[in-house]
Design an enzyme around this catalytic site. Structure first.
Site, PDB file in Angstrom:
ATOM      1  N   GLY A   1       0.647  -1.136   0.159  1.00 24.99           N
ATOM      2  CA  GLY A   1       0.040   0.073  -0.063  1.00 24.99           C
ATOM      3  C   GLY A   1       0.850   1.434   0.010  1.00 24.99           C
ATOM      4  CE1 TYR A   2       5.627   1.257   0.758  1.00 24.39           C
ATOM      5  CE2 TYR A   2       7.039   1.788  -0.493  1.00 24.39           C
ATOM      6  CZ  TYR A   2       6.516   1.292   0.595  1.00 24.39           C
ATOM      7  OH  TYR A   2       7.585   0.561   1.742  1.00 24.39           O
TER       8      TYR A   2
ATOM      9  CB  THR B   1       0.469  -5.118  -7.710  1.00 20.85           C
ATOM     10  OG1 THR B   1       0.915  -4.415  -8.913  1.00 20.85           O
ATOM     11  CG2 THR B   1       0.296  -6.491  -9.050  1.00 20.85           C
TER      12      THR B   1
ATOM     13  CD  GLU C   1       8.650  -1.368  -5.695  1.00 23.62           C
ATOM     14  OE1 GLU C   1       7.228  -1.149  -6.416  1.00 23.62           O
ATOM     15  OE2 GLU C   1       8.909  -0.936  -5.214  1.00 23.62           O
TER      16      GLU C   1
END
Length: 393
Positions: free
Chosen positions: A127-128, A161, A244
């Site tokens: 949750g960014y 996602t 990431e």
């Protein structure tokens, strides 16, 4: 700098290759090699196979239950899995949030969260991003207000996602509005079964339900789910983003897809077209150059030197290469790739399709991969970061 693998490393590669060949289900490798749809169960099945072996956390140190491999061994493991057609491990748990929990979490958080990630039992989401807070992540507005031993979370995350499968989500939330935007952000772990959480699908151009909006309406989160210190989340986020962006480069998948591109070109009669072969050769040179950049980083880590700060560069080049090979596959198939049929993504589909079945997934993949130069920090922003941190300009 020696980019040749040692005899011990080659023996390690052979061991990994044999184990993957013996344990990777054939139906999964068939789907991956042919770009067919992977279900949640498909992805979880491979994750649990790795988890049972103790390799889902392949980058973890032994003290946290990982194999304790060095940088080169981790690279060889990833390469052998990719080339064999293993489903890509969903990175949010083992690759992204786990290192943050290890580095900044409490011993109690280690015991509570890491085993479920290592086994593949618990599906994590990220949750960014928020509406209006993508590349400018520091402007996020999702608020977490401390009330005793609980945070009350309100706001919205987007582009989450595979969030429809999520059981837990790690979130950046605003806990203070004082000072610079980065200084008021905290890192929270949230149970997605909590009352007040709504997940709404976003259907993409390829027809897939890959991303979601996640809404938080007075969601109660125990304060013990805070990672590290309040208002220090930006520091933890930067730690995570380095993992990431290196992961996004995915040079091993690019090597596998290069071979698929060659198969398609041969099947469609373009292998003898020298101009098209030139394009494949140029792509292969770019993939080799990306791999050399990865190996330079590994060489620095292996020798104990300062690791090269090139996560942004890896993300830029990796994402551009991914777009390029999907484009060349479309060009190889020509007009027959335009007949996009959503159901043709499923293994065993017996419907009518004009052209060879290897063409069926190409349009969907091509359109889906337009995202790669945007997510994980857009390439334009990454170039600015590289200019400032690497070039010093």
């Amino acid at each position: 700098m020696d980019l040749n693998f040692t005899a011990e490393e080659l023996a390690f590669r052979s061991e990994i290759r044999q184990w993957v060949a013996e344990n990777l289900p054939k139906d999964l490798s068939h789907k991956v090699h042919n770009a067919l749809r992977l279900s949640r169960d498909d992805m979880q099945r491979w994750a649990k196979i790795l988890g049972k072996k103790g390799w889902l956390g392949w980058g973890w140190p032994q003290q946290f239950g990982g194999p304790g491999w060095n940088a080169v061994q981790k690279h060889l493991f990833e390469e052998e899995c990719a080339l064999a057609g293993a489903p890509r491990v969903i990175p949010f748990g083992p690759v992204m949030v786990a290192p943050v929990i290890m580095a900044f979490g409490t011993p109690e958080q280690h015991k509570r969260f890491l085993p479920g990630i290592a086994s593949g039992e618990v599906w994590w989401s990220q949750g960014y991003s928020e509406p209006g807070s993508g590349s400018d992540l520091a402007s996020l507005k999702t608020r977490a207000e401390r009330r005793g031993d609980t945070y009350i979370v309100n706001g919205q995350k987007t582009w989450t996602t595979l969030g429809q499968y999520g059981e837990w989500i790690f979130c950046l939330v605003r806990t203070s509005t004082e000072g610079k935007p980065q200084t008021g952000i905290s890192f929270l772990l949230i149970d997605m079964q909590s009352p007040g959480i709504t997940v709404r699908p976003i259907i993409l151009l390829d027809g897939e339900h890959e991303v979601n909006e996640v809404f938080f309406d007075n969601v109660e989160v125990p304060a013990e789910n805070l990672i590290g210190e309040e208002n220090k989340g930006w520091t933890y986020a930067k730690h995570l983003l380095s993992h990431e962006r290196t992961n996004i480069a995915d040079v091993n998948r690019a090597k596998r897809e290069l071979e698929r591109l060659k198969r398609i070109a041969k099947a469609e009669g373009l292998w003898d077209d020298l101009r098209f072969r030139d394009q494949i050769a140029l792509l292969e040179v770019d993939i080799v150059a990306l791999e050399m950049m990865v190996l330079r980083v590994l060489s620095a880590e292996k020798s104990g030197k300062q690791s090269l700060d090139v996560a942004g560069l890896l993300k830029i080049r990796g994402s551009e290469i991914q777009q390029r090979y999907t484009e060349l596959m479309m060009l190889a198939g020509g007009p027959l790739t335009r007949a996009f049929i959503h159901e043709a993504m499923d293994a065993g589909w017996q419907g009518d399709y004009v052209g060879a079945m290897h063409l069926a997934p190409l349009a969907g993949t091509y359109f889906n991969y337009r995202k790669t130069t945007i997510y994980g920090g857009s390439n334009e922003v990454q170039r600015n970061i590289v200019a400032q941190t690497v070039l010093g300009s």
